[in-house]
Motif scaffolding. Structure first.
Motif, short mmCIF file in Angstrom:
data_model
loop_
_atom_site.label_atom_id
_atom_site.label_comp_id
_atom_site.label_asym_id
_atom_site.label_seq_id
_atom_site.Cartn_x
_atom_site.Cartn_y
_atom_site.Cartn_z
N LEU A 81 0.83 -1.21 0.00
CA LEU A 81 0.00 0.00 0.00
C LEU A 81 0.86 1.26 0.00
O LEU A 81 0.54 2.25 -0.64
CB LEU A 81 -0.93 0.00 1.22
N PHE A 82 1.97 1.17 0.73
CA PHE A 82 2.90 2.30 0.82
C PHE A 82 3.40 2.68 -0.57
O PHE A 82 3.30 3.83 -0.99
CB PHE A 82 4.08 1.88 1.72
N VAL A 83 3.89 1.67 -1.30
CA VAL A 83 4.43 1.93 -2.64
C VAL A 83 3.32 2.43 -3.57
O VAL A 83 3.51 3.35 -4.34
CB VAL A 83 5.10 0.67 -3.21
N MET A 84 2.14 1.79 -3.45
CA MET A 84 1.06 2.16 -4.35
C MET A 84 0.51 3.56 -4.09
O MET A 84 -0.13 4.13 -4.96
CB MET A 84 -0.07 1.15 -4.24
N ASN A 85 0.75 4.08 -2.89
CA ASN A 85 0.15 5.37 -2.57
C ASN A 85 1.12 6.54 -2.59
O ASN A 85 0.74 7.66 -2.27
CB ASN A 85 -0.57 5.30 -1.22
N MET B 14 -3.07 -0.98 6.44
CA MET B 14 -3.16 -0.39 5.11
C MET B 14 -3.96 0.91 5.14
O MET B 14 -3.61 1.87 4.47
CB MET B 14 -3.79 -1.40 4.15
N VAL B 17 -1.78 3.65 6.33
CA VAL B 17 -0.88 4.12 5.27
C VAL B 17 -1.61 5.08 4.33
O VAL B 17 -1.10 6.13 3.94
CB VAL B 17 -0.30 2.93 4.47
N PHE B 21 -0.64 8.99 3.54
CA PHE B 21 -0.33 9.53 2.22
C PHE B 21 -1.36 10.53 1.70
O PHE B 21 -1.03 11.46 1.00
CB PHE B 21 -0.16 8.40 1.20
N ILE B 45 5.84 6.65 -11.01
CA ILE B 45 5.37 5.58 -10.10
C ILE B 45 3.93 5.11 -10.39
O ILE B 45 3.70 3.92 -10.53
CB ILE B 45 5.54 6.01 -8.62
N VAL B 49 3.23 1.26 -11.37
CA VAL B 49 2.47 0.41 -10.45
C VAL B 49 1.23 -0.15 -11.14
O VAL B 49 0.96 -1.36 -11.09
CB VAL B 49 2.05 1.19 -9.18
#
Lengths: 247, 108
Positions: A81-85, B14, B17, B21, B45, B49
């Motif tokens: 989730l970190f990378v995706m957000n 999640m 997170v 963000f 990114i 992704v």
């Protein structure tokens, strides 16, 4: 006083109308999420909690992928989730420059919770400064559509014939395509980055060692970071997002 | 396979997170990022992704690789023509349905 509140109402309604197409678009997508959650063996309550707390179709899809793949480390879910957000960091920075004076701390928190890729895109299309009533209105229908769709999907999975659930299964990836393709069409660097990610994703899938030892969360992270590094080295970006140089 | 309770903890993690963000940058970062490399990296990114999440997963998203492939081609073509999100997902899904019905009729 009266005039101010009509202005707020007008702003809210304007935003609400702009959000309706996004909300409608989310219904089938989150239906697909609800169906995927039920197929993965999650209870109705669990899938509802997930859709209410995790307002992200792609994040839910990734989480379910990990779950079905047998991932047991909670940290892997969080890292994915970190990378995706990461992108929200950028979204936030560019949209914050369009906020008007009505955006205090609470309003910023409220909008942040309702923000999505599509809401961001719609808000950035709006001319001039953005006020809280408009942004709150804009965020309303998409959130309702998202939770509603998930509920419908989770409730009726077992009632839907297999042919229908199979056809609904492509909706989520098709949504990603509808986000990727227009940008890749407009920008050559984005097209090249997308093609590299595509090839790399297939290659990682084909290497037995990786397939056996890494969960899909890791391959997504590796693929995204390697590809974006290549993109950043080969095609540095001058200005981020839509130009907001109106100072 | 993780238990329901473990998955619930994962969902909380999640969701936290997401909040970090989506909300925190709005409160603290009011200036633009100056670092060109970081800017560029972050700009690519989302596409990287989304692409790696979509492929090759999309070919397994329906009950047959064939119908999924046709659905993928239709989704790309319609998105390329500038149609909106809802048109793309509904038509790709409809094509998958039709293709699978035809396949079933041919099999019988």
């Amino acid at each position: 006083m009266g005039e101010v509140s009509t202005d707020k109402k007008k702003g809210y309604m304007h935003g609400f109308k702009d959000g309706i197409p996004i909300g409608l678009g989310y219904i089938p997508v989150s239906m697909a999420c609800g169906i995927a959650a039920a197929k993965a063996g999650l209870s109705f309550g669990m899938s509802e909690i997930m859709s209410i707390l995790m307002y992200t179709g792609s994040g839910q899809a990734a989480a379910l992928n990990l779950f079905v793949g047998g991932e047991t480390a909670i940290i892997m879910y969080v890292i994915t989730l970190f990378v995706m957000n990461c992108r929200y960091m950028l979204f936030s920075m560019s949209i914050a420059q369009k906020f008007d004076k009505s955006m205090g701390t609470l309003q910023r928190i409220g909008f942040g919770l309702l923000n999505t890729d599509e809401v961001f895109g719609m808000a950035m299309k709006e001319k001039g400064l953005l006020g809280f009533p408009y942004l709150l209105g804009l965020g309303t229908a998409p959130y309702i559509g998202f939770v509603l769709g998930n509920t419908i999907g989770a409730c009726f999975t077992n009632l839907l014939p297999a042919a229908i659930t199979s056809a609904l299964g492509i909706m989520l990836p098709a949504m990603f395509i509808s986000i990727i393709v227009p940008s890749a069409k407009e920008s050559k660097p984005v097209l090249i980055v997308v093609l590299i990610a595509l090839v790399l994703s297939f290659v990682l899938e084909c290497i037995p060692f990786i397939k056996e030892n890494l969960t899909s969360g890791w391959t997504i992270i590796i693929c995204a970071i390697v590809t974006s590094l290549i993109g950043a080295i080969a095609f540095p970006v001058e200005e981020m997002g839509e130009s907001t140089d109106d100072e | 396979m993780m238990s329901s309770q473990q998955f619930l903890y994962a969902v909380f993690g999640m969701a936290a997170v997401m909040v970090v963000f989506k909300v925190v940058p709005l409160l603290f970062f009011k200036k633009k990022i100056k670092n060109k490399f970081l800017n560029s990296f972050l700009a690519y990114i989302p596409y990287a992704v989304l692409t790696s999440m979509t492929f090759p997963e999309i070919f397994r998203s329906t009950s047959s690789v064939f119908s999924a492939t046709i659905g993928t081609i239709v989704a790309i073509a319609i998105a390329y023509c500038g149609q909106s999100l809802i048109v793309v997902i509904l038509s790709s899904s409809a094509v998958v349905f039709i293709v699978e019905q035809i396949m079933r009729m041919l099999a019988n």
